[in-house]
Every structure is written in C-alpha cells, then in structure tokens.
Design an enzyme around this catalytic site. Structure first.
Site, PDB file in Angstrom:
ATOM      1  N   ASP A 139      37.695  35.900  38.075  1.00 30.23           N
ATOM      2  CA  ASP A 139      37.449  35.445  36.706  1.00 30.23           C
ATOM      3  C   ASP A 139      38.775  34.890  36.205  1.00 30.23           C
ATOM      4  O   ASP A 139      39.685  35.645  35.876  1.00 30.23           O
ATOM      5  CB  ASP A 139      36.966  36.631  35.854  1.00 30.23           C
ATOM      6  CG  ASP A 139      36.809  36.256  34.378  1.00 30.23           C
ATOM      7  OD1 ASP A 139      37.070  35.079  34.017  1.00 30.23           O
ATOM      8  OD2 ASP A 139      36.415  37.136  33.582  1.00 30.23           O
TER       9      ASP A 139
ATOM     10  N   LYS B 216      44.105  27.395  30.595  1.00 30.00           N
ATOM     11  CA  LYS B 216      42.713  26.998  30.808  1.00 30.00           C
ATOM     12  C   LYS B 216      42.277  25.955  29.777  1.00 30.00           C
ATOM     13  O   LYS B 216      41.411  25.124  30.050  1.00 30.00           O
ATOM     14  CB  LYS B 216      41.833  28.238  30.713  1.00 30.00           C
ATOM     15  CG  LYS B 216      40.416  28.065  31.230  1.00 30.00           C
ATOM     16  CD  LYS B 216      39.717  29.405  31.264  1.00 30.00           C
ATOM     17  CE  LYS B 216      38.291  29.325  31.736  1.00 30.00           C
ATOM     18  NZ  LYS B 216      37.683  30.671  31.794  1.00 30.00           N
TER      19      LYS B 216
ATOM     20  N   GLU C 276      30.282  31.479  34.091  1.00 31.93           N
ATOM     21  CA  GLU C 276      30.617  32.832  33.628  1.00 31.93           C
ATOM     22  C   GLU C 276      29.415  33.609  33.075  1.00 31.93           C
ATOM     23  O   GLU C 276      29.195  34.752  33.471  1.00 31.93           O
ATOM     24  CB  GLU C 276      31.766  32.756  32.610  1.00 31.93           C
ATOM     25  CG  GLU C 276      33.086  32.469  33.311  1.00 31.93           C
ATOM     26  CD  GLU C 276      34.170  31.913  32.410  1.00 31.93           C
ATOM     27  OE1 GLU C 276      33.985  31.890  31.170  1.00 31.93           O
ATOM     28  OE2 GLU C 276      35.203  31.483  32.951  1.00 31.93           O
TER      29      GLU C 276
ATOM     30  N   ASP D 107      28.867  34.783  25.438  1.00 30.11           N
ATOM     31  CA  ASP D 107      30.160  34.962  26.088  1.00 30.11           C
ATOM     32  C   ASP D 107      31.271  34.296  25.275  1.00 30.11           C
ATOM     33  O   ASP D 107      31.461  33.083  25.332  1.00 30.11           O
ATOM     34  CB  ASP D 107      30.083  34.366  27.505  1.00 30.11           C
ATOM     35  CG  ASP D 107      31.381  34.524  28.290  1.00 30.11           C
ATOM     36  OD1 ASP D 107      32.369  35.036  27.726  1.00 30.11           O
ATOM     37  OD2 ASP D 107      31.402  34.140  29.472  1.00 30.11           O
TER      38      ASP D 107
END
Lengths: 177, 620
Positions: B25, B87, B187, B209
């Site tokens: 992850d 990211k 994800e 999420d």
C-alpha cells in the site's frame, strides 16, 4: 473453448431472446470469468496472458451488451441480419416525432438550477414508463418473427433512450457533478 | 500448464514451493507491506515494531536517502530536502504542481522537458517516480529481510480514481528498483477483498476510502466469492492533508504573523495543524501555540472549517450510487478505509448520509495492504483463483478528439476491465496519407477539459480518395487499468500497426521518439526480409549448379570446376552466417563464374534438340 467471435447468447448458454433472466446471465458471466480472467494466467506466457486479456474483454463486452435492454435489442437485430445503423423515414411514425418534440420542449423549458430537479424526476419516470412499454412491444414482435416491426420499435426505443440520457445529464449538471 | 510438466525419472518430485510475493500500500502519508505466512496475511513491521512507514524521504549529499520516521523529524530543519506526499505529484504536470500551495517550499526543476515534476535536492534532481521508488525500496528490503529471500512479485495498490498517467508512474517506480508488478490493484477493491473474505458477507458494499491525499468511493457487489465493482468515483486531490491545510490556514490567520513565514515556520505550522487534527479525533478540543499566539480549537469549529471537504466526499457517494443505479436502501454495508476516516466528522457524515453505522472492525490503515497481500498470494500462484475473483472497472472515460475539439467517448467510465473497443475512422481529404489521433481521459465534452494521454500520428496511409481508407483504432484497457492504443490501416489488406503506450505529459519529443522507434523496428524487419531473399537466391543457384554438374559435368574445364567448387563452399557458409549484402555479392560472383558453363550447356542442348531429340531423352 471460448472464441472471440462467438455469439453472445451461445457464450452464456442462453437462448436467443429479448426476455432474459438477468440473475442467470450474471451467474453464467461469473462462471465464464473464472475460466478466462487474466488473474488465472499471471504466471503464464506473454502470449497466454494477452489471450486472457482479449477473451475477458470480449466476455465483458458480451455481458454489458446483453445486460442493457437497448444494446440487447440492437444486438438481436444485428445477428438476424438487420442493419440498425440505417434509419429510414418510414421507420418513424409522425406521432412518435411529435411526442418526442413535446418531451424535448418540456426538458428545455425547465429552469437551469436545482429547482428543476423535481420536474426532471417526473419527466424521467414518464420516459422510463414509455421505455418499458416499448420494450414489451419489441419483445413481442421479435419473438413472433416480425423483424421489420421489431426494428421500427427499436428506433423508437433509441429515441426514448437518448432522451433519458439527456434528462440524466441535465440532472447531473444541476447537481453539480 | 502444470499437467504438461513431465519429471525425469529419478528427479525429485516437485514440492509446491511457497513463492515470495507481497502486497504494498503505497500511501500519500504512510506506506505498508504485507505478505502471506502460509495461512494468514501479515502486515510486516520494521525493527522497532512499526507497521506504518511514513512516506517521507530525506535526501542528502553524503548518504543514501532516509525514508520514514527519521525523515519526518528532519523535515522541520531540512524542509527543502525532505519530500512528503509525493503521491500527490504522480501523473501531474510541472505547471499543476507549481501552483499547488502544499508544494511551495520545494525547489522544482523547471528546465525539464518531460514535464514530470522533479525537485532539486542535496542529492541531485529527484522526480516523483524516483522518490516513490525510494519508498518502495525500503518496503521491499523490509519484506525480503522478513522472508529471507528475494521477492518474485508485488501487488501495488493505487487509488481507484488514479488516471492512466498516475498508474503508469506507479508501475515505473517499481520497475526502477527491479520489482515485478503482478498487478496494480485499486485501494477500495483491496479493502473490500480483505473485508469480504473475512466476514463472508454478501450484498452491496460501499467502500469509503479517505487517505492522506486521495479519496475513493467504490460500490461492490459481493456474491459467492466474486467481488464485482459496480461503480467507482473519487478525487485524487482530496485527503487528510487538505484538512491539515485548512486548519493551518486558520491557525495562521489567528496568529497573524507580521512577517512572511520562512520554510521552517511553514513546516512547523503544518506539523502543529496535523497534531491538532489527530487530537481532535480523541478529544473535544485542543490548545494551540504558534509564534507567540495561543488559542483553542474545538471539534465543532474544526468541523465548520472542513465543511466544504465533507460536502465533496458526500457528493461523490451520491454519484457512485447513481452510476451503479442503486438507492441508499439497497446498500448493505459501508466499510471505512484510510486513516482520515478516524475523524469523527467524517464518520458521522457518512453514517448520516447512508442511514447506517459504517463498519470499523478493521484497522483502516492496514486493510488495503492486507487485501493487496491476498491478491499477491493468488497471482503468484500460492493460492487458487477459484476461491475468489475480482472484477474491477475503469474509473474515467477514455475517448478521442474529434472535429471541433470535442471528445468522443470510446470506453465509458465504470466499464469492467479488461476491456477492448474498436472504432473505424476514415480520411476526409483526397490523397490524405497521415492522420493524427489524440487520446484523452475524462468525463467532459471538451478536449481542453480532459486529460491528454497521448497524441500519435498514423503515417503511410495509402493515398486514396477521401473516405476510402479505413483505419481501425483499438483501445485496450488491461487488468491494471492501463490503456494501449493500436491503429491498423485496413483498406488495402496491408495492416500498419502502431502501438503507443500513453504516457504522462507526452511532449512532441517523446512522441517523436516513440514513432521513430516504431520506424526502427520497421527497418529491422526490412533487413530480415532482405536476408531471407538473399538466402533463397543463393540456395537456388547452388542447387542449380549441382544438378547441372551431375548431368553435364563433362562440359566443365578442370580449372573452372575447382574455382566453382571453392565459391559454392564459401557461399554455403555465408548463407548460414553472412549478411544479405555479402550473400548477394557472392551469389552474383558464382553466377558469373558459372555463366560460361551454362552457355556451353545451352549450345549442346539446342544442338541436340535440332537433331530431333528431346532434352529429356538426352538426359536419360
């Protein structure tokens, strides 16, 4: 073995008809997926991996076509040799065109803000009901082999479907999506 | 395949080997790695027992990059060399990044032409792919140390709403450290797998999420081991970070400093805001001290500050329901994922919207990594795929530019992947020999409102009248959600194919490179063909001479025969090893050498024919 050019109905062991048991379709789809999905081939050769991607793509396309009533209708006519791309003036009745114009006018007349949402909802269910009715007609004509008649109804379905999409997109605009 | 494997007698029977694969992850704030320990999937801790690896990298001139907790503490004193939230840079153009407030304390390299954001650090210029690779390397090291062997592959999770460029760059980061990517997994889908396999629940599940920098909502149907994503939506620029920024802005306005903040003060402000946010998850209010100002923030005040962010998340939930054609009542469960869902305002808002208390049995930080580990175990072959199957979708519509700068959608959003779609195009001018294609991703109607994925030109279309050429363009989205586009020219039966992997911020140079490399391939193909032709030509001549000698060998002069024999042997060798030019030249020479012999044969046979005997009879 599954082929890239296999008839969508045969692919799922279903009989060629407009009325479809969607639950059964989804079960067959899942069963086929387990056989061809790329996840089963992650350790395979590049060639087999590519084939898995292509077969699964075809399977996905077949499923999405049969799942949607409008796409299913078009597919049924196509595999029976009719060209659904070509529409002639005779395919469309005057009353249909008038009704379409009316519905469209009422869509355009709505205010451009959130206050139109309620009216859009009404319009949506009105068109939805008409669609259901026409789908039943299509099913009947197709089942009794009246292909020309079925094609005419299909074009009416297309009109209503397009209108429904437009109503939905005007809803989305007003919801700010 | 396994059925075809035949062991040699006496060979040891193959014992099923447990192969080393991990789930990763790669988060905005924290990253995790998990692996299968035979039965269960375990999230792996570092030596100090920490599962979360802060996604922060500190670069220095002297030593290797430092990743994780130590780098965080360095951020205060060395903000320019300490990169966090990388990211958020993935798949973005330098222009987008330069205007983003959260990155203003870095020195970006604005000279780069490939438009991948790159930061000038003490260790040199580092782009977003390299920085991500450094985080990945730390996780891989951790896993290899635990497993005691080399990794064979990894499943890396990405936000479901990541576009093609963001996915490509995540894969590139893995490639940079030689890590084999088994699959890019969305994800929320990973979370649903972990949840679904554990609970054995069936029905419609919403995964909400909210991570450090990205936000996804996916709606899945769980049925008999099949995890089918019905719709997904999100925002790759919305996450916990944004709550920090809003709180930081409020603190700053309250403290009202008299001078511009220096980078260190900026970093301290963000750290303070982040700390306060965390405290507000456990307590109703917290006190703040900044640059001589002290004050208190309450949960209610914080909720008010972040109202717009919450509204955005709920609006996304609505859109997903709509895309899946389901109503709120049809949702059976809501799973919360991502550290930011620990915030009470988030939990309360989600519960209120769905009219259901979301499930919180899972550690929202670990659940995605666990799902990725499960999928890695299946893909590497430790576990059977028959146990469960994932059917995911593409989050954004793919289309091409048509007349009037409008987008024609080829593969709409929420199409189950892998997916392929072919579309035919034609020329619109007489004698047109080239056609350019512009591939875009997004939901809007205008090209300028969508993200440009690739532009490429199809050349060498046979010159014909307008509308006669047929060009079929095939879009293929693979199981990673990555697109490849292939164009074929069909009208002459001769197909020209160009395969272009769309890349991030493609500029003219890189397209030129891609095209010239496909031309180079064409050159190679031509050389191979020339070689084949030369080989055939040489072999035919050698065969002809050999059969002529067996018939009319007496016509050869001794000296001539020796010379021909020499060249034949040399040519036979060249056919195996030489280039097309060498073979061709020697074939020509052999032809010259044997031409006298050939004409003498001709004379003889013509004479015989004139005497009324057929060649066939003479030969017998």
């Amino acid at each position: 073995m599954q082929q890239i050019n296999q008839n969508y109905f045969q692919l799922f062991d279903l009989s060629e008809s407009f009325d479809l048991d969607l639950e059964k379709l989804s079960e067959k789809y899942h069963a086929r997926q387990v056989e061809v999905h790329p996840d089963k081939f992650s350790g395979a050769t590049e060639k087999d991996k590519l084939r898995a991607v292509q077969l699964t793509s075809y399977l996905n396309e077949a499923y999405s076509t049969l799942k949607s009533p409008i796409k299913r209708a078009a597919y049924l006519l196509t595999i029976n040799g009719l060209n659904v791309e070509s529409v002639s003036q005779n395919d469309l009745g005057m009353d249909l065109l008038l009704e379409q114009m009316q519905l469209r006018e009422s869509l355009d007349a709505l205010p451009k803000d959130e206050s139109a949402l309620k009216a859009l909802g009404h319009l949506k269910s009105e068109v939805g009901e008409k669609l259901n009715l026409k789908q039943n007609n299509f099913s009947r004509e197709f089942a009794s082999g009246e292909l020309t008649q079925a094609k005419r109804i299909f074009h009416e379905l297309q009109f209503l479907h397009k209108l429904l999409l437009e109503i939905e997109s005007s809803e989305e605009q007003r919801l700010g999506y | 395949m396994a059925l075809l494997k035949i062991s040699e007698p006496g060979e040891k029977l193959a014992i099923p080997v447990h192969r080393f694969a991990v789930g990763i992850d790669l988060g905005t704030t924290n990253s995790l790695v998990s692996t299968s320990s035979g039965q269960d999937i375990e999230v792996l801790p570092d030596d100090a027992g920490n599962y979360l690896l802060p996604s922060v990298v500190q670069y220095s001139a002297e030593v290797d990059p430092v990743v994780g907790k130590i780098a965080i503490s360095a951020a205060i004193n060395d903000p320019k060399n300490t990169i966090s939230s990388v990211k958020r840079l993935l798949g973005r153009s330098i222009e987008e990044v330069l205007t983003a407030p959260q990155f203003k304390h870095y020195d970006f390299d604005t000279q780069r032409t490939d438009s991948i954001p790159a930061i000038i650090t003490a260790a040199g210029i580092k782009d977003s792919v390299q920085i991500s690779a450094d985080i990945l390397r730390t996780l891989v090291d951790r896993a290899e140390k635990f497993l005691g062997g080399k990794l064979e592959g990894a499943v890396i999770t990405v936000p479901a709403y990541f576009n093609d460029a963001q996915r490509q760059q995540t894969k590139d980061a893995a490639r940079l450290i030689g890590l084999n990517v088994l699959r890019l997994l969305n994800e929320p889908t990973a979370a649903a797998v972990a949840y679904g396999l554990d609970s054995r629940d069936e029905g419609n599940v919403v995964v909400f999420d909210l991570g450090g920098g990205t936000f996804d909502v996916s709606l899945l149907s769980l049925k008999k081991g099949v995890f089918e994503v019905l719709a997904t939506s999100g925002d790759t620029l919305l996450g916990g970070d944004d709550f920090d920024y809003l709180l930081a802005a409020w603190i700053k306005s309250e403290a009202s400093p008299t001078t511009e903040l220096n980078p260190m003060e900026e970093a301290e402000l963000l750290r303070l805001a982040n700390l306060a946010k965390h405290q507000l998850s456990d307590q109703n209010e917290t006190s703040l001290n900044y640059l001589g100002w002290s004050g208190v923030i309450t949960r209610a005040k914080f909720a008010k500050l972040c109202e717009s962010l919450i509204t955005r998340t709920i609006s996304t939930c609505r859109r997903v329901l709509r895309d899946a054609s389901l109503s709120i009542e049809e949702i059976d469960n809501i799973v919360l994922v991502g550290g930011s869902t620990r915030m009470p305002i988030v939990r309360d808002s989600v519960a209120e919207f769905f009219g259901k208390v979301p499930l919180t049995d899972f550690d929202p930080d670990k659940v995605v990594a666990i799902g990725a580990g499960i999928q890695a175990d299946v893909l590497i072959g430790n576990k059977s795929v028959d146990d469960f199957l994932l059917l995911d979708v593409n989050p954004l519509s793919l289309g091409i530019e048509t007349m009037g700068e409008l987008v024609e959608k080829i593969i709409p959003r929420n199409t189950t992947i892998p997916a392929a779609k072919a579309q035919e195009f034609t020329t619109f001018k007489d004698g047109q020999t080239a056609m350019s294609l512009h591939v875009v991703q997004g939901e809007r109607e205008l090209v300028s409102d969508c993200r440009s994925l690739a532009r490429f030109e199809l050349r060498d279309i046979p010159s014909m009248v307008a509308g006669a050429a047929k060009i079929r363009v095939t879009f293929q989205v693979d199981a990673d959600g990555l697109l490849s586009v292939m164009a074929e020219e069909l009208s002459t039966g001769k197909t020209a194919e160009v395969q272009v992997k769309p890349s991030y911020g493609l500029d003219a140079d890189s397209i030129e490179k891609m095209l010239s490399s496909s031309h180079e391939n064409a050159k190679e193909d031509m050389e191979i063909r020339a070689l084949r032709e030369a080989q055939i030509e040489a072999r035919q001549l050698i065969d002809a001479i050999s059969s002529a000698r067996s018939i009319d060998g007496q016509l050869l002069i001794a000296q001539e025969a020796v010379r021909i024999e020499e060249v034949v042997v040399e040519l036979q060798l060249l056919v195996e090893q030489g280039t097309s030019v060498q073979i061709h030249e020697l074939t020509e020479e052999l032809n010259r050498l044997s031409s006298e012999f050939a004409s003498r044969r001709m004379d003889l046979h013509i004479g015989e024919a004139l005497r009324g005997e057929s060649i066939d009879e003479v030969e017998q």
